[in-house]
Design a protein around this motif. Structure first.
Motif, PDB file in Angstrom:
ATOM      1  N   VAL A 303       7.652   3.346   6.625  1.00  0.00           N
ATOM      2  CA  VAL A 303       7.227   2.078   6.802  1.00  0.00           C
ATOM      3  C   VAL A 303       7.563   1.168   5.661  1.00  0.00           C
ATOM      4  O   VAL A 303       7.931   0.063   5.810  1.00  0.00           O
ATOM      5  CB  VAL A 303       5.750   2.156   7.230  1.00  0.00           C
ATOM      6  N   PRO A 414      -1.617  -7.597   9.725  1.00  0.00           N
ATOM      7  CA  PRO A 414      -0.310  -7.342   9.698  1.00  0.00           C
ATOM      8  C   PRO A 414       0.162  -5.737   9.267  1.00  0.00           C
ATOM      9  O   PRO A 414       0.825  -4.993   9.889  1.00  0.00           O
ATOM     10  CB  PRO A 414       0.591  -8.267   9.065  1.00  0.00           C
ATOM     11  N   VAL A 415      -0.546  -5.427   8.306  1.00  0.00           N
ATOM     12  CA  VAL A 415      -0.149  -4.034   7.722  1.00  0.00           C
ATOM     13  C   VAL A 415      -0.858  -2.946   8.629  1.00  0.00           C
ATOM     14  O   VAL A 415      -0.071  -1.922   8.992  1.00  0.00           O
ATOM     15  CB  VAL A 415      -0.627  -3.726   6.149  1.00  0.00           C
ATOM     16  N   TYR A 418       1.837  -2.595  11.362  1.00  0.00           N
ATOM     17  CA  TYR A 418       2.963  -1.934  11.016  1.00  0.00           C
ATOM     18  C   TYR A 418       2.798  -0.460  10.939  1.00  0.00           C
ATOM     19  O   TYR A 418       3.820   0.249  11.154  1.00  0.00           O
ATOM     20  CB  TYR A 418       3.468  -2.551   9.486  1.00  0.00           C
ATOM     21  N   LEU A 419       1.810  -0.100  10.401  1.00  0.00           N
ATOM     22  CA  LEU A 419       1.480   1.453  10.277  1.00  0.00           C
ATOM     23  C   LEU A 419       1.420   2.115  11.523  1.00  0.00           C
ATOM     24  O   LEU A 419       1.786   3.414  11.635  1.00  0.00           O
ATOM     25  CB  LEU A 419       0.519   1.763   9.469  1.00  0.00           C
TER      26      LEU A 419
ATOM     27  N   ASP B  31      -1.461 -12.544   2.919  1.00  0.00           N
ATOM     28  CA  ASP B  31      -0.686 -11.636   3.949  1.00  0.00           C
ATOM     29  C   ASP B  31       0.382 -10.827   3.260  1.00  0.00           C
ATOM     30  O   ASP B  31       0.886  -9.692   3.267  1.00  0.00           O
ATOM     31  CB  ASP B  31       0.242 -12.454   4.864  1.00  0.00           C
ATOM     32  N   HIS B  34      -0.634  -8.060   0.672  1.00  0.00           N
ATOM     33  CA  HIS B  34      -0.928  -6.879   1.394  1.00  0.00           C
ATOM     34  C   HIS B  34       0.338  -6.233   1.740  1.00  0.00           C
ATOM     35  O   HIS B  34       0.292  -4.888   1.451  1.00  0.00           O
ATOM     36  CB  HIS B  34      -1.850  -7.010   2.771  1.00  0.00           C
ATOM     37  N   ILE B  35       1.289  -6.772   2.378  1.00  0.00           N
ATOM     38  CA  ILE B  35       2.578  -6.160   2.657  1.00  0.00           C
ATOM     39  C   ILE B  35       3.250  -5.581   1.542  1.00  0.00           C
ATOM     40  O   ILE B  35       3.667  -4.408   1.467  1.00  0.00           O
ATOM     41  CB  ILE B  35       3.263  -7.135   3.364  1.00  0.00           C
ATOM     42  N   MET B  38       1.748  -2.450   0.269  1.00  0.00           N
ATOM     43  CA  MET B  38       2.076  -1.178   0.939  1.00  0.00           C
ATOM     44  C   MET B  38       3.586  -0.902   0.601  1.00  0.00           C
ATOM     45  O   MET B  38       4.010   0.218   0.317  1.00  0.00           O
ATOM     46  CB  MET B  38       2.021  -1.641   2.541  1.00  0.00           C
ATOM     47  N   ARG B  41       4.826   1.436  -2.813  1.00  0.00           N
ATOM     48  CA  ARG B  41       4.594   3.141  -2.765  1.00  0.00           C
ATOM     49  C   ARG B  41       6.195   3.482  -2.934  1.00  0.00           C
ATOM     50  O   ARG B  41       6.209   4.473  -3.334  1.00  0.00           O
ATOM     51  CB  ARG B  41       4.350   3.349  -1.033  1.00  0.00           C
TER      52      ARG B  41
END
Lengths: 485, 96
Positions: A303, A414-415, A418-419, B31, B34-35, B38, B41
């Motif tokens: 992702v 949104p996240v 997405y997950l 937004d 946050h993206i 993620m 990682r």
């Protein structure tokens, strides 16, 4: 008639039980009655469809016996259809009538198929719930409080609700397989390059792939055979013989080696979904397959890598919407920059803007190596996971999504949306084919078994799915009709 | 890597995407933060020596013979344009 498979409908046409015109008229009556609530179509093309149906009936009377001739299908509104609005679910293209047909549309028409119209979808295919469409959300025919999945949500819902026997979808990160799973139908994402992308509105060009959505693997085999093949107009389409997918369907599964990726059965997997998948695996064991655990160790990075690569490609692809050559244009632009900025601000919805901004940011000076290059390196690691697994097993199986369809409006962040695509996204990064087949229910909501194969192993996937459908009847279930209120 | 207000404004300008006001820009800062958290990682993985993969089959661009294959269809393609005249696309005046 509206719950039959394409294969059964073809037999009905051949036997003279009904004509193509009767079948097509019946489906339009159903769309009229039921789609006001479901909202699976953006545009219906009744006059063109009936003209084509009459032509198909006349051809059949003269001996046309091609397997798909005279059969209707719905087309995701991402495929260009000449003279018919092609909106891609966006205000930007609300007024766009494509000046040419997508190769896939041409090929299916050449096979004698009849388009009922264009189906709803997440805007520019960016979404997992069909809620980002400019034309409103689609309801899941099995449970009207649930999303149908996305981005090919309209296609999946139309097939599930008995409004079309089959539909075309596209899959960039799960957009065929996840809605197929959530709506209880069969959906195949082919190997990258197997199906031409010409005339398929681009989202992320190294990931996008069109494919069939239908009531059975057998129907998908017929459709893929008609759609697939090299196309001079798509330089990424692969020059490789299209096998006879239907001929492969009956191969026995004795000795088939199935791998279960342990990462697809971990935290976050709904227990009802897991039970349904485990039961499906037991069916395969009863058919003579052997099962073992495998590992795809970079799964957790799929992702993150996708949300660099897909938005980067999207930000580049969507730069074409400039208010000059086609699509929306703002009123009274002060200057060229105002024309671009206001046209795009007005024409795109929030999710599309978000992805354009992410993609532009990660590709911009100073960030490229840390994001884009890194994501492409991780992409290779993810693909290698699959290649290593396929050294040990023939196919991989697991759930298509960690949960059944969620409620409309449930995922605002949104996240978290997405997950949801955790089990589907890596497949697009690796370019391998995947299919989702109905495998039971979690409450009222369907569960999809995802089967993954080696590059160009569509024939094997369809065979493995078809054998399951010979032993189970999940794919024959359909939701109750519900009048539009 | 954090994203700041100025980064969003810069990306919006580069993408020629108009933002209504500061509040809209702030929404995207949240937004995108946050993206990117993620996405970060990815930074934990050792990718030393791994070649970037841009095409899932590692294919390279094929070339076709340099022959004319398409005919002129200007009228067809301009039929869907918002503003044209005499075969030209109209845009606001760029050169005074």
């Amino acid at each position: 008639m509206h719950h039959k498979t394409l294969t059964e409908l073809a037999q009905g046409l051949k036997a003279g039980d009904f004509s193509s015109r009767e079948l097509t008229t019946h489906l339009f009556e159903r769309i009229e009655r039921f789609d006001g609530d479901i909202n699976s179509f953006i545009t219906v093309t009744r006059d063109q469809a009936l003209t084509a149906a009459d032509a198909a009936d006349a051809a059949r009377a003269k001996g046309d016996s091609r397997p798909l001739a005279g059969l209707p299908l719905a087309i995701k509104d991402i495929f260009c259809t000449q003279g018919v609005r092609t909106s891609c679910g966006s205000k930007m293209l609300d007024n766009f009538e494509a000046p040419y047909n997508a190769t896939v549309v041409e090929k299916l028409e050449a096979a004698g198929m009849i388009s009922l119209g264009k189906t709803n979808m997440d805007e520019f295919a960016m979404g997992s719930s069909n809620e980002t469409s400019y034309y409103g959300a689609v309801k899941n025919p099995w449970d009207r409080s649930a999303i149908p999945g996305g981005s090919s949500g309209g296609s999946a819902a139309a097939v599930a609700a008995g409004l079309a026997p089959a539909a075309m979808g596209t899959d960039t990160g799960g957009s065929i397989r996840q809605p197929a799973a959530f709506c209880g139908i069969t959906g195949l994402k082919p190997t990258y390059g197997r199906v031409s992308r010409y005339g398929m509105i681009a989202f992320a060009s190294s990931l996008d792939q069109g494919g069939p959505m239908a009531r059975s693997a057998e129907d998908c085999a017929h459709l893929l055979g008609a759609m697939a093949g090299h196309d001079l107009r798509d330089s990424t389409s692969v020059s490789r013989v299209v096998p006879d997918y239907v001929a492969e369907l009956d191969t026995p599964l004795a000795g088939l080696k199935i791998g279960l990726p342990k990462e697809y059965f971990g935290d976050g997997l709904d227990s009802d979904v897991e039970s349904a998948i485990q039961e499906a695996i037991r069916v395969y064991e009863s058919l003579g397959a052997t099962v073992c655990e495998v590992s795809l160790p970079h799964t957790h990075l799929a992702v993150p890598a996708y949300y660099v690569i897909a938005p980067a490609e999207a930000s580049s692809n969507l730069s074409r919407y400039d208010g000059v050559r086609f699509g929306h244009r703002c009123d009274n632009p002060a200057d060229l920059e105002d024309l671009y900025k206001r046209t795009r601000a007005e024409g795109f919805g929030d999710e599309v803007k978000r992805r354009i901004l992410i993609g532009t940011h990660t590709l911009s000076e100073g960030f490229f190596d840390a994001y884009y290059r890194k994501a492409q390196q991780v992409r290779r690691l993810i693909r290698q996971d699959f290649l290593d697994a396929f050294d040990q097993v023939d196919v991989l199986m697991g759930p298509a999504a960690p949960t059944p369809a969620f409620d409309l409006g449930a995922k605002k962040d949104p996240v978290s949306m997405y997950l949801q695509d955790i089990y589907t996204i890596a497949v697009n990064l690796a370019g391998i084919p995947g299919i989702s087949v109905p495998a039971g229910f979690a409450g009222k909501r369907p569960v999809g078994l995802q089967i993954l194969g080696k590059h160009f192993a569509e024939g094997q996937l369809l065979n493995v799915a078809h054998q399951f459908q010979q032993a189970t009847d999940w794919h024959r279930r359909h939701p109750a009709d519900q009048e539009t209120t | 890597m954090a994203i700041e207000h100025a980064d969003v404004l810069r990306a919006a300008h580069l993408a020629r995407l108009g933002l209504k006001d500061d509040a809209e820009a702030h929404g995207y800062v949240d937004d995108l933060t946050h993206i990117l958290e993620m996405v970060d990682r990815l930074q934990a993985v050792d990718t030393e020596g791994v070649a970037p993969l841009s095409h899932p089959l590692d294919a390279t661009q094929r070339l076709r013979p340099d022959e004319v294959t398409e005919s002129n269809q200007r009228e067809t393609f301009q039929a869907c344009a918002p503003a044209t005249t005499e075969g030209l696309y109209l845009v606001p005046r760029v050169v005074e």
